[in-house]
Enzyme design. Structure first.
Site, PDB file in Angstrom:
ATOM      1  N   LYS A  18      -2.537  34.002 107.019  1.00  0.00           N
ATOM      2  CA  LYS A  18      -3.438  34.321 107.917  1.00  0.00           C
ATOM      3  C   LYS A  18      -4.257  33.229 108.538  1.00  0.00           C
ATOM      4  O   LYS A  18      -4.904  32.308 108.048  1.00  0.00           O
ATOM      5  CB  LYS A  18      -4.628  35.148 107.182  1.00  0.00           C
ATOM      6  N   ASP A 123     -14.159  46.931 104.402  1.00  0.00           N
ATOM      7  CA  ASP A 123     -13.360  47.545 105.413  1.00  0.00           C
ATOM      8  C   ASP A 123     -12.148  48.504 104.719  1.00  0.00           C
ATOM      9  O   ASP A 123     -11.104  48.289 104.951  1.00  0.00           O
ATOM     10  CB  ASP A 123     -12.397  46.651 106.280  1.00  0.00           C
TER      11      ASP A 123
END
Length: 657
Positions: A18, A123
């Protein structure tokens, strides 16, 4: 930006990169953004839970003169629940209520863990929830904290001469995140619970959140038949945050009566199962100890990382803290033995027994260090025929018993090193000089297969290596329905375990490979209780005030008796049995932390007193001896105003929790 990569230092194991790419201007702003990112990444790095992808490390590199910052994370092989839902909708199908109840049972403990250490996912949605192929468990991916850092950096840390940026959009998916998260950016544990409830409704109805919320009642157009599930979802989605459950534990408590038993490897419909040709490319690393709790209600908008974060560990038996203490660190198995001695075990994802695994030179303390050398077919052919035959027979027997190859390797390695500590730190090669060591390793593996075959049911041994917190929670619920508490279950499991493995008495073991054997024994013990082979109820018939129960216990056996008694009665208990090998326990109907038992693992066989609770009392007798023992349990009650002695409303099964 997210990339799929191969780790060339770990046998080309797949992993996820990431990249942090904040849209900020100026060196000072970029440095502040980097500091924010490193702080958030540090929190995630210290999270240790088998249903959270492990954050391996943070590193910076320079490409074309530009510094780039990356997180390295475990790759999860599986499908997102969004993909699973779309596949079902294409066939006119949706998720069932039983399936989402199981999903809640597997996810709520994960949320309880991250919330207790001050982390909010932020999320949760079907896109950020994956069904992992290797163990069929749901995994939480894409924690929102890192994405929130980028948003904060873009809105706060700007170059001095730069015009103010407009307020950034709050992190969270519209419809899944509650209003206070989207409007003010503040998050709480109940924010994740709101998103989880909406995710469940999307799976149940096939509708999107906006459509669900527009329906009367706010639960979509598909009526929910399960009363507890409907009430729980309605409360999780309350508009007023104060009306919601404030913790995952509260949701679990609200569903505990009807929550299906959670199997860590559930039987799933074909569309939820791994592909037929699937072979895992890695074995998930499960980390050690954890236990703190945190009061609900405080916001977690920007949690500060603690100096050290407790790692997750499956809930261990509470009755004997000296027997099942937490593990403090990894096992540190030597690399060469761990990999080289998988020879011939034939587990999924490994090479077949006709070709050796790569040898690994010891360059560190964890698997994957050192340099790989592939001996090839020539090395295979160089082994003596009798050794090749021995390993083939070992592999065939393991497969016939259903014992997992990776687990057998792990527990054999652990035993080998305990018996031969001088062998740690060296590679066990294929050379003739190591033939005797390889023979000893194979003999230890055979011993463990003998133990599994002789002392475990087929169902229990097939799960060795995969027992965890979900299983122990399910066992507790199962015996609670019998009005038996987890302490009684663990008493019986301990008696059997320490009869087979006396050297482990008083040692840390629940998170060691041997701990899987204890859990397999516990699984079989639950079955014995359910079948009535280790459980008996004592009833006081009309006009009688005393009862006796007798029997014989073989070494390592135990038995639980339950009796429903009333508050205010005077109870007299006497156990007639040899005091040396027998241990006796008496448990309350509703144990508390301050008063969890009347007697526990005691050599005191007589007790009397006035009862302060109504409900099912438990009397547990176990034998730690080497020969069969006979016993007689005598119970007497007085202060009786009516017969039979039976409280009008005995406690509900969950009181045993």
């Amino acid at each position: 930006r997210t990339y799929l990569a191969e780790d060339i230092h770990r046998f080309k194991e797949l992993c996820v990169l990431k990249e942090f790419a904040p849209q900020v201007q100026g060196a000072q702003a970029l440095q502040k953004a980097k500091e924010l990112f490193e702080r958030e990444a540090g929190v995630l790095y210290r999270l240790q839970h088998p249903q959270i992808p492990r954050f391996r490390e943070l590193f910076q590199t320079v490409v074309a003169g530009q510094g780039r910052l990356f997180l390295v994370q475990d790759y999860v092989e599986g499908k997102t629940y969004r993909q699973l839902l779309e596949a079902r909708r294409s066939q006119g199908l949706l998720f069932t209520e039983d399936e989402v109840l199981q999903l809640l049972g597997q996810l709520l403990p994960v949320l309880q863990y991250i919330h207790s250490v001050g982390v909010i996912h932020r999320d949760i949605s079907p896109d950020n929830l994956m069904l992992r192929y290797v163990d069929q468990l749901p995994v939480l991916i894409d924690f929102g904290g890192v994405k929130q850092v980028a948003a904060v950096a873009a809105s706060v840390y700007q170059a001095p001469d730069q015009a103010p940026l407009p307020a950034v959009t709050r992190l969270g998916k519209i419809g899944y995140a509650p209003n206070e998260q989207m409007q003010q950016g503040t998050v709480f544990p109940h924010s994740d619970l709101y998103a989880l409830a909406m995710t469940v409704l999307v799976l149940l109805t096939g509708q999107e959140p906006q459509d669900i919320l527009s329906q009367p009642g706010g639960l979509g157009q598909r009526p929910i038949q399960h009363p507890l599930l409907g009430r729980a979802l309605h409360r999780m989605l309350a508009i007023n945050s104060g009306d919601r459950f404030q913790s995952a534990a509260e949701v679990m408590q609200a569903l505990v009566l009807e929550l299906p038993a959670v199997d860590s490897t559930p039987t799933l419909p074909p569309d939820l199962a791994a592909p037929a040709a699937y072979a895992p490319t890695y074995a998930p690393t499960y980390a050690p100890t954890y236990a703190p709790t945190q009061a609900a209600g405080a916001p977690y908008a920007n949690p500060q990382p603690p100096a050290s974060l407790p790692a997750y560990s499956p809930a261990r038996p509470p009755a004997h803290p000296s027997t099942h203490p937490p593990r403090r660190g990894g096992a540190g198995l030597g690399v060469g033995l761990t990999l080289a001695l998988l020879l011939g075990l034939g587990g999924a994802g490994w090479l077949t027994r006709d070709r050796w695994l790569p040898l690994v030179g010891v360059g560190g303390s964890s698997p994957g260090d050192g340099q790989t050398v592939d001996p090839g077919d020539a090395a295979t052919a160089s082994l003596p025929p009798e050794e090749r035959q021995r390993k083939a027979e070992l592999s065939d027997r393991r497969a016939a018993l259903g014992v997992d190859a990776a687990f057998l390797t792990q527990i054999t390695n652990d035993t080998f090193y305990r018996r031969h500590p001088d062998q740690k730190g060296r590679t066990l090669s294929l050379d003739p000089v190591d033939a005797e060591w390889r023979a000893q390793w194979d003999a230890i593996a055979t011993e463990w297969l003998d133990q599994a075959e002789q002392h475990l049911s087929a169902e229990a041994r097939q799960k060795l290596g995969r027992y965890g917190t979900g299983d122990r929670q399910a066992w507790k619920q199962a015996v609670n329905r019998l009005y038996v508490g987890s302490r009684s279950l663990y008493d019986l499991a301990d008696a059997r375990f320490f009869h087979l493995f006396p050297d482990w008495r008083g040692q840390t073991f629940i998170d060691q490979p041997i701990g899987q054997f204890w859990q397999a024994i516990a699984a079989d013990t639950v079955s014995l209780l359910q079948q009535g082979k280790a459980l008996e109820r004592i009833r006081f018939e009309s006009g009688t005030f005393s009862q006796q129960a007798s029997g014989t216990l073989n070494p390592g056996e135990g038995r639980v008796y339950i009796a429903s008694l009333s508050e205010g009665q005077i109870l007299r208990v006497n156990l007639q049995a040899p005091s040396e090998p027998v241990r006796f326990s008496i448990y309350w109907p509703r144990p508390t932390q301050q008063n969890p038992f009347i007697l526990e693992d005691s050599d005191q066989f007589t007790w009397s007193g006035r009862l302060t609770q109504a409900g099912f009392y438990e009397f547990v007798i176990v034998s730690n001896g080497t020969a069969p023992v006979s016993y007689q349990l005598n119970l007497s009650v007085d202060n009786v105003t009516s017969t039979p002695v039976e409280p009008a409303k005995p406690e509900a099964p969950e009181a045993k929790n």
